[in-house]
Design a protein around this motif. Sequence first.
Motif, PDB file in Angstrom:
ATOM      1  N   ASP A  24       0.776  -1.094  -0.055  1.00 43.05           N
ATOM      2  CA  ASP A  24      -0.056   0.046  -0.056  1.00 43.05           C
ATOM      3  C   ASP A  24       0.986   1.042  -0.026  1.00 43.05           C
ATOM      4  N   TRP A  25       0.347   2.422  -0.204  1.00 40.36           N
ATOM      5  CA  TRP A  25       1.164   3.575  -0.191  1.00 40.36           C
ATOM      6  C   TRP A  25       1.356   3.995   1.115  1.00 40.36           C
ATOM      7  N   GLY A  26       2.641   4.779   1.503  1.00 35.37           N
ATOM      8  CA  GLY A  26       3.017   5.434   2.569  1.00 35.37           C
ATOM      9  C   GLY A  26       3.508   6.863   2.352  1.00 35.37           C
TER      10      GLY A  26
ATOM     11  N   ASP B 189       6.386   8.962  10.026  1.00 33.22           N
ATOM     12  CA  ASP B 189       5.887   8.240   8.955  1.00 33.22           C
ATOM     13  C   ASP B 189       4.290   7.953   8.991  1.00 33.22           C
ATOM     14  N   ALA B 190       3.497   7.739   7.967  1.00 35.05           N
ATOM     15  CA  ALA B 190       2.176   7.027   7.938  1.00 35.05           C
ATOM     16  C   ALA B 190       2.853   5.869   7.265  1.00 35.05           C
ATOM     17  N   ALA B 191       3.137   4.706   8.007  1.00 37.55           N
ATOM     18  CA  ALA B 191       3.936   3.555   7.652  1.00 37.55           C
ATOM     19  C   ALA B 191       2.765   2.394   7.402  1.00 37.55           C
ATOM     20  N   VAL B 192       2.844   1.977   6.140  1.00 40.87           N
ATOM     21  CA  VAL B 192       2.039   0.737   5.899  1.00 40.87           C
ATOM     22  C   VAL B 192       1.840  -0.212   6.805  1.00 40.87           C
ATOM     23  N   ASP B 193       0.616  -0.649   7.282  1.00 41.51           N
ATOM     24  CA  ASP B 193       0.514  -1.874   8.175  1.00 41.51           C
ATOM     25  C   ASP B 193       0.940  -3.159   7.499  1.00 41.51           C
TER      26      ASP B 193
ATOM     27  N   ARG C  15      -2.465   2.024   6.915  1.00 35.42           N
ATOM     28  CA  ARG C  15      -1.304   2.851   7.449  1.00 35.42           C
ATOM     29  C   ARG C  15      -1.436   3.005   9.125  1.00 35.42           C
ATOM     30  N   HIS C  16      -0.212   3.216   9.558  1.00 34.35           N
ATOM     31  CA  HIS C  16      -0.275   3.585  11.066  1.00 34.35           C
ATOM     32  C   HIS C  16       0.917   4.499  11.384  1.00 34.35           C
TER      33      HIS C  16
ATOM     34  N   ASP D 205       2.413  -0.499  14.774  1.00 40.61           N
ATOM     35  CA  ASP D 205       1.511  -1.268  13.708  1.00 40.61           C
ATOM     36  C   ASP D 205       0.250  -1.660  14.589  1.00 40.61           C
TER      37      ASP D 205
ATOM     38  N   ASP E 117       7.348   1.762  16.359  1.00 42.53           N
ATOM     39  CA  ASP E 117       6.421   1.307  15.189  1.00 42.53           C
ATOM     40  C   ASP E 117       4.913   1.007  15.886  1.00 42.53           C
TER      41      ASP E 117
END
Length: 263
Positions: A147-149, A173-177, A183-184, A214, A212
């Motif tokens: 997914d996008w981040g 970051d809006a990091a990918v799950d 995102r998280h 997640d 992180d």
Amino acid sequence: MKIAAVVLALALAAPAAAQERDYCPARPGLGTPACTIAPGRVSVETSIADWERDEGADQRSDTSLFGDTVVRVGLADTIEGIAGWTPVGIARERDKMTGTTDRSTAVGDAYLGLKANLAHPDGSGFSFAVQPFATLPVGRSPIGAGDWGAGLLAPLSYDLAGGVNVQLTPEVDAAVDEDGSGRHLAYSAVAGVEVPFTKTLSATGEVQALRDQDPSGRSTQTFAALSLAWMANDDFQVDAGCVAGLNHSAPGARLYAGLSRRF
């Protein structure tokens, strides 16, 4: 007429003079430099090989990336555009109980960013920049995130006596799950010290803490890293580095080597 000719000559020479600055590749190391590429110049920075091992109680994972490349383009005196992509990644997982091994080969995601320097774009003295970025899900699992981040870095550095340079790179970051959908929040900071051995050879020691959040499980990872960079000439650098995980949540070891070339 002579005065006008001198003024015109100076005006034409000014952009060229403004572009004269030392080459500062973004690699190696965990942090990001605050300097930007001079307008009209291009930096191609490639990882020859990047290997990471994560040792768990039940399985061992090895991930290798080849040709991971970032291109930085000077757009203005203090602004550069950034694009990156991982063309080949190999993930290998071994079950310690059964001895079975799974191996996958895939391409990675794309990276797009923009760095704006707010103080000393050549990286001298006190230098500070902001770098928003996005990752695009063009890769495939397990190398691609799915997914996008997006995120934001705010690298800064300061020169000390003897050519020593201290660096700090905070990031959010809006990091990918982990499941590849959604995102998280994730955030980190890298602190480092670069020490020159000669005019062309330098070493950088760094520490990093990463949090992180997640949904599958929150974790805090800490790392220590050491990298070497050798400037073969004004426009070409060779580098190598190692990273060690300092707690049980972090991957145990990482080794990498790469090249950087300015055009």
